[in-house]
Design an enzyme around this catalytic site. Structure first.
Site, PDB file in Angstrom:
ATOM      1  N   ARG A  29     -26.389  53.313   1.831  1.00 48.51           N
ATOM      2  CA  ARG A  29     -26.618  51.910   1.209  1.00 48.51           C
ATOM      3  C   ARG A  29     -28.092  51.348   0.747  1.00 48.51           C
ATOM      4  O   ARG A  29     -27.895  50.675  -0.139  1.00 48.51           O
ATOM      5  CB  ARG A  29     -25.583  50.705   2.496  1.00 48.51           C
ATOM      6  N   LYS A  35      -5.613  52.804  10.712  1.00 49.83           N
ATOM      7  CA  LYS A  35      -4.521  51.828  10.545  1.00 49.83           C
ATOM      8  C   LYS A  35      -3.778  51.987   9.350  1.00 49.83           C
ATOM      9  O   LYS A  35      -4.451  51.795   8.276  1.00 49.83           O
ATOM     10  CB  LYS A  35      -4.847  50.663  10.891  1.00 49.83           C
ATOM     11  N   GLY A  84     -17.257  53.292   3.005  1.00 54.64           N
ATOM     12  CA  GLY A  84     -18.161  53.268   4.417  1.00 54.64           C
ATOM     13  C   GLY A  84     -18.017  54.398   5.013  1.00 54.64           C
ATOM     14  O   GLY A  84     -18.821  55.475   5.057  1.00 54.64           O
ATOM     15  N   GLY A 106     -13.747  48.744   2.001  1.00 43.76           N
ATOM     16  CA  GLY A 106     -12.787  47.491   1.790  1.00 43.76           C
ATOM     17  C   GLY A 106     -12.902  47.281   0.452  1.00 43.76           C
ATOM     18  O   GLY A 106     -11.809  46.996  -0.231  1.00 43.76           O
TER      19      GLY A 106
END
Ligand code: 3PG
Ligand code: MG
Length: 398
Positions: free
Chosen positions: A40, A205, A355, A379
């Protein structure tokens, strides 16, 4: 939307430019302060170098982790400033606060072409506040440090935070090169993906991925599901999953998705099942329908890798988000590695979203240049593909 090139065209020599970057990098768990993946930081370098070379006084700000609105040494950006200086070839100045005396004095003292990194934005409650006035007050202080604002924090554009959403309302605003590139790629895969289109999803999840599954299902030829989330799907198919990760309240949703997908959701056929979540735990490969009651699945198995690689191999477009297993532990890295390698071989366009999957590519030493694009936003890229309005992009457009 105005871009960095527009700003450079206007001339920035001697001007103070606030750059919102996403320098939220992972650290080595065994060696505090050691950055395990600086992707990043490297991703935003072209923007910083362009501004520096144009003589701007560059003030960089970022969040790191999720501190609770107060200084917390665990989340200091100091090691990031050191790494940034190494990559820039000259030390970056580091301010020990974000809008306090250190920041204001350092910003005022900057020479043309110098780069300053402010301390973690989230050490200030105003950054993430849900209260518009509290965020606005913090944004006022941040904006006062500079004359121009450049957003190159693609990984944070889905956050309605002061530095992302409120500062651009207070300064002339520009999108950085990274943000522009990321949006261009995601637009391409969401509006006109060349078919066959295969999406690979992993991570822990189902609930985090539900919206994107619903948005992508009508568009994809195959949706391959691995990682911790596959166990809720396996359970929905009627299999016992032992001690594997399971979201009880998502089982019926998974059953609905499987019915709706009409065979296009592909689940692992075998898994690596361990006695504990540890690198030295005893582990065996078992059929996905035969997970022993006292074991937990920590990776997809070799037959699943072949099955997934086969689907990936015939794709013209692949989007991948989320590891297939606990790749940080060597015995459970083969699934993620196998899928990543299959993606590098396609005769088409591949995007690694996010990520964890981006970090997996680099941690496993897979050739980054073999992918069409590696996103810096997990996200953010998922929310983009869900079709949501991203606050950071909306703020740049308005
Ligand atoms: C990320 O790592 O996903 C981005 O840096 C955003 O961080 P956040 O999820 O803590 O807002
Ligand atoms: Mg995140």
């Amino acid at each position: 939307m105005k871009t960095l090139d527009d700003l450079l065209g206007e001339g920035v020599s001697g001007r103070r430019v606030l750059v919102r970057a996403d320098l939220n990098v992972p650290f080595d768990k065994n060696e505090p302060g050691r950055i395990s993946d600086d992707g990043r930081i490297r991703a935003v370098l072209p923007t910083l170098i362009a501004l520096r070379d144009a003589g701007a006084r560059v003030i960089v700000c970022s969040h790191l982790g999720r501190p609770k609105g107060a200084p917390d040494p665990k989340y200091t950006l100091a090691p990031v400033a050191t790494r940034l200086g190494e990559l820039l070839g000259v030390p970056a100045v580091f301010a020990s606060d974000t809008v306090g005396p250190s920041a204001t004095e350092s910003a005022a003292a900057l020479a043309d072409g110098q780069v300053l990194l402010l301390e973690n934005l989230r050490f200030n409650p105003g950054e993430t506040s849900k209260d518009d006035a509290e965020r606005g007050a913090f944004a006022d202080e941040l904006a006062a440090l500079a004359e121009y604002y450049v957003d190159d924090a693609f990984g944070a554009v889905h956050r309605k935070h002061a530095s992302v959403y409120d500062v651009p309302a207070r300064l002339p605003r520009y999108a950085g090169g990274l943000v522009i590139k990321e949006v261009e790629v995601l637009r391409r895969v969401s509006e006109s993906p060349e078919q066959p289109y295969v999406v690979v999803l992993g991570g822990s999840k189902v609930s985090d991925k539900l919206a994107v599954i619903q948005a992508l299902l009508p568009k994809v030829d195959k949706l391959l599901v691995g990682g911790g989330m596959c166990f809720t799907f396996l359970k929905a198919q009627g299999h016992e999953v032992g001690k594997s990760l399971l979201e009880e309240d998502m089982i019926s949703t998974c059953a609905d998705l499987l019915a709706q997908a009409d065979g296009r959701i592909v689940l692992p056929v075998d898994v690596v099942a361990a006695t504990a979540f540890a690198a030295d735990a005893d582990h065996v490969t078992v059929a996905a329908s035969q997970i022993p009651a006292d074991r937990l699945g920590l990776d997809i198995g070799p037959e699943s890798v072949v099955l997934f690689a086969d689907a990936i191999g015939s794709a013209k477009t692949v989007f991948w988000n989320g590891p297939m297993g606990v790749f940080e532990l060597a015995p459970f890295a083969a699934g993620t590695r196998g899928v990543a390698e299959a993606i590098t071989k396609i005769d088409g366009f591949s995007v690694v979203g996010g990520g964890d999957s981006a970090a997996a590519v680099r941690t496993l030493g897979i050739d980054e240049s073999a992918f069409g694009h590696i996103s810096t936003g997990g996200g953010a890229s998922l929310e983009y593909l869900e079709g949501k309005t991203l606050p950071g992009l909306a703020a740049l457009e308005s």
